[in-house]
Design an enzyme around this catalytic site. Structure first.
Site, mmCIF file in Angstrom:
data_model
loop_
_atom_site.group_PDB
_atom_site.id
_atom_site.type_symbol
_atom_site.label_atom_id
_atom_site.label_comp_id
_atom_site.label_asym_id
_atom_site.label_seq_id
_atom_site.Cartn_x
_atom_site.Cartn_y
_atom_site.Cartn_z
ATOM 1 N N ASP A 278 -5.939 59.314 -7.499
ATOM 2 C CA ASP A 278 -6.792 59.059 -8.655
ATOM 3 C C ASP A 278 -5.976 58.320 -9.715
ATOM 4 O O ASP A 278 -5.391 58.924 -10.609
ATOM 5 C CB ASP A 278 -7.309 60.398 -9.197
ATOM 6 N N HIS B 16 -0.552 71.757 -13.066
ATOM 7 C CA HIS B 16 -0.833 70.431 -13.646
ATOM 8 C C HIS B 16 -1.497 70.558 -15.017
ATOM 9 O O HIS B 16 -1.108 69.876 -15.973
ATOM 10 C CB HIS B 16 -1.729 69.629 -12.705
ATOM 11 N N GLN C 255 -6.206 56.465 -21.547
ATOM 12 C CA GLN C 255 -6.853 57.784 -21.472
ATOM 13 C C GLN C 255 -6.646 58.593 -22.747
ATOM 14 O O GLN C 255 -7.569 59.203 -23.275
ATOM 15 C CB GLN C 255 -6.268 58.527 -20.269
ATOM 16 N N TYR D 277 -10.012 69.817 -11.785
ATOM 17 C CA TYR D 277 -8.777 69.880 -12.583
ATOM 18 C C TYR D 277 -8.184 71.241 -12.253
ATOM 19 O O TYR D 277 -7.923 72.037 -13.125
ATOM 20 C CB TYR D 277 -9.219 69.761 -14.054
ATOM 21 N N LYS E 282 -9.422 56.024 -16.177
ATOM 22 C CA LYS E 282 -9.537 56.498 -14.796
ATOM 23 C C LYS E 282 -10.326 55.552 -13.902
ATOM 24 O O LYS E 282 -10.029 55.446 -12.704
ATOM 25 C CB LYS E 282 -10.271 57.852 -14.778
ATOM 26 N N GLU F 108 -2.304 59.983 -9.308
ATOM 27 C CA GLU F 108 -2.504 61.434 -9.278
ATOM 28 C C GLU F 108 -2.638 61.844 -7.827
ATOM 29 O O GLU F 108 -3.514 61.352 -7.117
ATOM 30 C CB GLU F 108 -3.740 61.843 -10.091
ATOM 31 N N ASP G 21 -14.478 64.897 -10.219
ATOM 32 C CA ASP G 21 -13.067 65.228 -10.171
ATOM 33 C C ASP G 21 -12.849 66.568 -10.862
ATOM 34 O O ASP G 21 -13.254 66.752 -12.011
ATOM 35 C CB ASP G 21 -12.246 64.136 -10.869
ATOM 36 N N SER H 31 -9.705 54.469 -7.617
ATOM 37 C CA SER H 31 -9.262 55.683 -6.936
ATOM 38 C C SER H 31 -9.183 55.313 -5.455
ATOM 39 O O SER H 31 -10.131 54.743 -4.916
ATOM 40 C CB SER H 31 -10.258 56.833 -7.118
#
Lengths: 427, 427
Positions: free
Chosen positions: B242, B142, B249, B137, B262, B208, B135, B266
């Site tokens: 996600d 964001h 977290q 970023y 997480k 997400e 994943d 997903s």
């Protein structure tokens, strides 16, 4: 079902060298390529590799419910998915077949010819197709050492560390068996005092002395595994060298954790030693220093007394043992790791691999990485040949070994040996 | 080879509803279970699912080098491993078979009966067996929003963020197709002001809004993929939700990154839209605000104009669109992500999945998570039924959709829809 394979009095009709890692009380599982280029699942006794596919075809596993092709595969995943009862029945049967009192196979030369291989006739492969690989961080000594170096003594242990077995996801695609060389990774690094990163070969390539356990199918999506049941889902353990590039890692790891500093390679020893085989070497781990949440509490002997060592061998030179550690030093045990990993319902599958994190002890000669042994390069490690090492140099080979020993028996893991080559160049 | 399947003038003899995501210019790939409980690889045109296994057995792919069972599999991994030339040949051929001018299959009722399914006759599966899931970023907006909330405005963007597409490893085992419900995860959280964590259900379950690309076998251990070649190894894209538990977290993520916050789930949309199909919707991404290292530089239109939306549907109630975003907002493109991921030699395999990271735009209505939309619960989101949401409630369904549109054509991704059930209870 009793684990008769562990009987310390048992002897084999196969010759077993003194201090072998693989007496008849071990019976690990692995995957190898035979002299005929056929891939098969096997075990090892002494210096013989044993083709379980051939044993099965010849009827030696009669009475144990196994599919015909269960050992004729390039990974142990399906066999592991069969569950503990089957693993135990197969391991007990293998012990019987090779027991000194059993002459059936011993006196059948035709069978022996297709079942037994010497080690130079085979090539060990990765034992499982790793679905997911998780790496924990469960040595308090290691976490404290790294914390002191990267964040100072005040913030060494993060506030969450004593409350959970901290872990993160690793990369499965770069897990390789012992013997496969790797290349020095390149990447971004931030030079001391600089504001912008530079690009180039890592100058701080390091090993991490770890062990990893391999799971079977354990739960459905959403379902936690209680700590008290966790060992039911653990097939066995391997030695695990989690290669690291400290300079790349340090620049990239905030806020989402290690990535390219880790995922260029992790090496494993090829024989999975079962939890059953490790049973005689159970021991208690460190006493928790704070109260743990109920889902993480375990009782009794939930870890194993496994001696570990790391050797560094420069090109064309003798090796030096640079670390002696023990699996039992780990603050969090495997049952706690698996309970934590699934408390949110994360599914665990056959062939998943869980690294322990670097296994450091209290004394400097028991640290499990060059980062700690050389204290980030400030205290070079002296080798037998007179050279010093701060981190791993091109063409160095790192070798990890592990074994258990009590007054009756000794079993071991063999080794994981990996050579670091210079940076990759396209042909 | 020209991508003739994209011809905007092409029409099909199959009926295609107005504004369908699946005109004959799309031709995505997926895996489904048929009415006879057989698993097969297929495509979709309009509201018909097309069994590629049956098409192949009946000879419609003659002249294209394909193994006999390439479509009779439970994942696209082997087909994807065949490479771009094969994907393109198959997609072009499918467009020809269903072209309005081609009456071969149209007039063969017997063939049509085994090849065509209505959507209520099939059940979509996960399209690939995910080897490794990474994943990224890569949305600057964001990363800044989360940074401001978790670390304050001064430290919002970490020093490395503008220099690399920051990413981390995720969990493959909990990637599920659209339609599978999930359970609210439980875990450790640190209440505000407390020094010790408590245990219980997450109170900040979030989605997400992401997209994920799927790769083919790209490199050997040690070998980097140059950014200019990276798209050769990308098969296509799916919508990607996600799921995140923000309270879990936040307590766990230092220093090794997100883990249990997480890896409980997903969700992906089941049809992989190929990079070839997206070709007409290429566009440029944001201009870099700082100089990038040479291995990360790309030129020209390296991203795609894909409209994205998120709907929230309470139990037995109508949905509310709560976010509108676009894939093109991402600061780092897929070529840069893949070049970065492999710069250290990390191997990329067929079926690997790479999430973009949450795709937020500049305006509050384009934010890609409840964390941002409700600004960590301080600005509840109003739904059509008059209710407010700070995070996702039990029995809410989150639906993501995506499509591309220009003056000639419109293609889309369908949707990924996932219902959040209460915490798991053992039967």
């Amino acid at each position: 079902m009793v684990i008769t394979a562990n009987d310390p009095k048992r002897k084999s009709w196969l010759e077993i060298p003194k201090n072998s890692d693989f007496p008849i009380q071990n019976i690990p599982f692995g995957v190898f390529l035979t002299r005929d280029d056929i891939i098969t699942i096997g075990t090892r006794i002494g210096n013989y590799a044993i083709d379980l596919g051939a044993l099965h075809q010849l009827g030696y596993f009669e009475g144990i419910p196994l599919t015909d092709d269960i050992f004729l595969q390039d990974s142990l995943n399906d066999f592991i998915a069969d569950g503990r009862k089957t693993w135990r029945a197969v391991r007990n049967r293998i012990a019987d077949i090779f027991d000194i009192t059993n002459e059936a196979l011993k006196n059948n030369e035709e069978h022996r010819k297709v079942i037994l291989f010497t080690l130079d006739e085979i090539e060990m492969q990765l034992p499982v197709q790793v679905g997911d690989y998780t790496d924990f961080y469960s040595s308090k000594e290691h976490a404290e050492n790294v914390g002191i170096m990267f964040r100072g003594k005040e913030n060494a242990l993060m506030p969450n560390w004593l409350h959970m077995p901290v872990g993160y996801h690793g990369r499965s695609s770069s897990i390789i068996p012992s013997g496969i060389p790797i290349h020095r990774p390149q990447g971004q690094k931030l030079p001391p005092g600089a504001e912008k990163p530079t690009f180039g070969p890592s100058r701080k390539v390091d090993f991490e002395l770890e062990m990893a356990f391999i799971t079977t199918d354990a739960n459905q999506l959403g379902e936690p595994i209680p700590a008290k049941d966790a060992e039911e889902y653990i097939f066995g353990l391997v030695l695990f060298n989690d290669w690291s590039a400290r300079d790349i890692q340090r620049w990239e790891y905030v806020p989402l954790g290690p990535f390219l500093g880790k995922n260029f390679a992790s090496s494993v020893s090829p024989w999975i030693v079962t939890l059953d085989a490790l049973e005689p070497y159970r021991t208690e781990g460190p006493t928790p220093v704070t109260e743990q949440l109920p889902y993480l509490k375990t009782q009794g002997k939930k870890t194993f007394d496994i001696h570990l060592e790391v050797a560094l061998k420069p090109e064309k030179d003798e090796e030096t043992i640079i670390s002696n550690s023990n699996f039992k030093h780990l603050y969090w045990n495997m049952s706690q790791q698996l309970a934590h990993h699934t408390i949110n319902g994360c599914p665990i599958n056959s062939g998943d691999m869980m690294g322990s994190g670097t296994i450091s002890g209290k004394t400097p000669n028991s640290y499990g990485s060059m980062l700690e042994l050389s204290w980030n390069g400030s205290k070079p490690v002296r080798l037998k040949n007179g050279q010093d090492r701060k981190f791993i140099q091109d063409n160095d080979t790192v070798i990890m070994r592990g074994y258990c020993k009590n007054t009756d028996t000794r079993i071991g893991f063999g080794e994981v040996s990996t050579k670091l080559l210079p940076i990759f160049k396209k042909d």
